[in-house]
Design a protein around this motif. Structure first.
Motif, PDB file in Angstrom:
ATOM      1  N   TRP A  92       1.071  10.455  -4.797  1.00  7.92           N
ATOM      2  CA  TRP A  92       0.297  10.198  -5.708  1.00  7.92           C
ATOM      3  C   TRP A  92       0.579   8.931  -6.687  1.00  7.92           C
ATOM      4  CZ3 TRP A  92      -4.777  11.176  -6.823  1.00  7.92           C
ATOM      5  CH2 TRP A  92      -5.535  12.173  -6.122  1.00  7.92           C
ATOM      6  N   LEU A  93       1.628   9.069  -7.221  1.00  9.01           N
ATOM      7  CA  LEU A  93       2.453   7.815  -8.026  1.00  9.01           C
ATOM      8  C   LEU A  93       2.365   6.438  -7.086  1.00  9.01           C
ATOM      9  CD1 LEU A  93       5.195   9.546  -9.948  1.00  9.01           C
ATOM     10  CD2 LEU A  93       2.632   9.676 -10.280  1.00  9.01           C
ATOM     11  N   VAL A  94       2.667   6.937  -5.918  1.00  7.95           N
ATOM     12  CA  VAL A  94       3.191   5.485  -5.017  1.00  7.95           C
ATOM     13  C   VAL A  94       1.892   4.934  -4.467  1.00  7.95           C
ATOM     14  CG1 VAL A  94       4.359   4.650  -3.032  1.00  7.95           C
ATOM     15  CG2 VAL A  94       5.299   6.323  -4.502  1.00  7.95           C
ATOM     16  N   TRP A  95       0.945   5.637  -4.204  1.00 11.13           N
ATOM     17  CA  TRP A  95      -0.207   5.362  -3.268  1.00 11.13           C
ATOM     18  C   TRP A  95      -1.457   6.123  -4.098  1.00 11.13           C
ATOM     19  CZ3 TRP A  95       0.985   2.620   0.795  1.00 11.13           C
ATOM     20  CH2 TRP A  95       2.296   2.548   1.297  1.00 11.13           C
ATOM     21  N   ASP A 210      -0.798  -3.883  -2.144  1.00 10.17           N
ATOM     22  CA  ASP A 210      -1.394  -4.200  -1.018  1.00 10.17           C
ATOM     23  C   ASP A 210      -1.916  -3.282  -0.032  1.00 10.17           C
ATOM     24  OD1 ASP A 210      -3.010  -6.577   0.080  1.00 10.17           O
ATOM     25  OD2 ASP A 210      -1.297  -5.930   1.789  1.00 10.17           O
ATOM     26  N   LEU A 211      -0.942  -2.601   0.476  1.00  8.53           N
ATOM     27  CA  LEU A 211      -1.348  -1.540   1.348  1.00  8.53           C
ATOM     28  C   LEU A 211      -2.200  -0.372   0.522  1.00  8.53           C
ATOM     29  CD1 LEU A 211       2.370  -1.264   2.987  1.00  8.53           C
ATOM     30  CD2 LEU A 211       0.351  -2.313   4.064  1.00  8.53           C
ATOM     31  N   ASP A 212      -1.901  -0.097  -0.481  1.00 10.09           N
ATOM     32  CA  ASP A 212      -2.563   1.082  -1.048  1.00 10.09           C
ATOM     33  C   ASP A 212      -4.033   0.653  -1.127  1.00 10.09           C
ATOM     34  OD1 ASP A 212      -2.962   3.461  -2.609  1.00 10.09           O
ATOM     35  OD2 ASP A 212      -2.808   2.467  -4.468  1.00 10.09           O
ATOM     36  N   GLN A 213      -4.253  -0.571  -1.624  1.00 14.93           N
ATOM     37  CA  GLN A 213      -5.574  -0.992  -1.744  1.00 14.93           C
ATOM     38  C   GLN A 213      -6.186  -1.251  -0.309  1.00 14.93           C
ATOM     39  OE1 GLN A 213      -4.979  -4.667  -4.015  1.00 14.93           O
ATOM     40  NE2 GLN A 213      -4.566  -3.923  -5.773  1.00 14.93           N
TER      41      GLN A 213
END
Length: 266
Positions: A92-95, A210-213
């Motif tokens: 949750w904190l990373v993504w 960027d990957l998360d978005q």
């Protein structure tokens, strides 16, 4: 209290996405309830409705369904001294955008389901949440190798492309947990994200944002999401993810399985 494996978490490629977050937290022992409560606002994620996410011992929660509790209260059930739940919280904190999008997908699909029949989109969302691996890729030939189960090309012939034209990031909390003691047979379920060649020169934090978005946007359009749309990848084949990556290792077709031929009805 479970031990906190400093060296493994800071050096193994399995845990690369966690590295910036863990450096910010500076934890030296396994997180307890006070650790989760003391998260700085800059790291605390939010649900799609804007609620700050809280990581709480399920013994202190009522019987409301897991996904609904996240959406309506921002409460993520997190068992104490439990690696599986700790990695879920760290994910949750990373993504943060992707995890919120997964929760929104579950709620969206639950509203559509009738007579308690769970849909395939939710199955795929759960599969990715548990065993997901994100592949950022700038080369169509490497994407094709993944989809065709051409493990020789992906892992051996193009081994030097890893980190330059393709990169793997653990997403699923069950996959992260397996990284504590890897074993032959671990398979990640992949979401491919197309990036440009210059993307690999970005700092890790910028890559993760960027990957998360991009993942969150993909999950928001998940009407076509299906378990079969998440190609499998034997993660121990990724260069650097296993200490004995010799020719005999890659020749094991029980682990590096060829793609099954498509059988068309006669």
């Amino acid at each position: 209290m479970l031990p906190w494996p400093h060296t493994l978490l800071s050096s193994s490629p399995w845990f690369l996405p966690l590295r910036p977050c863990l450096q910010s937290l500076g934890w030296h022992s396994f997180p307890d309830a006070a650790s989760w409560q003391a998260l700085p606002d800059t790291l605390r994620p939010r649900t799609r409705s804007g609620l700050p996410v809280q990581f709480i011992d399920p013994a202190l929660l009522d019987a409301q369904a897991y996904e609904q509790r996240i959406a309506t209260r921002g409460e993520v059930a997190t068992r104490p001294a439990n690696w599986h739940d700790a990695f879920n919280a760290l994910s949750w904190l990373v993504w943060p955008h992707s995890k919120a999008a997964l929760n929104a997908l579950h709620l969206r699909e639950m509203a559509r389901e009738s007579q308690g029949q769970r849909g395939r989109s939710r199955d795929a969302a759960t599969l990715f949440d548990e065993s997901g691996l994100v592949l950022a890729c700038a080369d169509a030939r490497l994407q094709a190798a993944l989809l065709e189960h051409d493990w020789t090309t992906l892992f051996q012939t193009r081994a030097a492309s890893w980190g330059e034209q393709i990169a793997a990031f653990s997403f699923g909390h069950a996959l992260l947990e397996k990284g504590l003691a890897p074993f032959i047979g671990i398979v990640g379920k992949v979401m491919l994200v197309e990036v440009g060649p210059d993307w690999f020169q970005l700092p890790l934090e910028a890559q993760l944002r960027d990957l998360d978005q991009q993942l969150a946007a993909r999950l928001d359009q998940a009407e076509a999401l299906d378990p079969r749309s998440l190609p499998p990848l034997p993660v121990l084949g990724i260069p650097g993810w296993w200490p004995q990556q010799d020719a005999a290792f890659y020749a094991d077709t029980h682990h590096f399985r060829p793609r099954r031929p498509v059988v068309h009805p006669g």
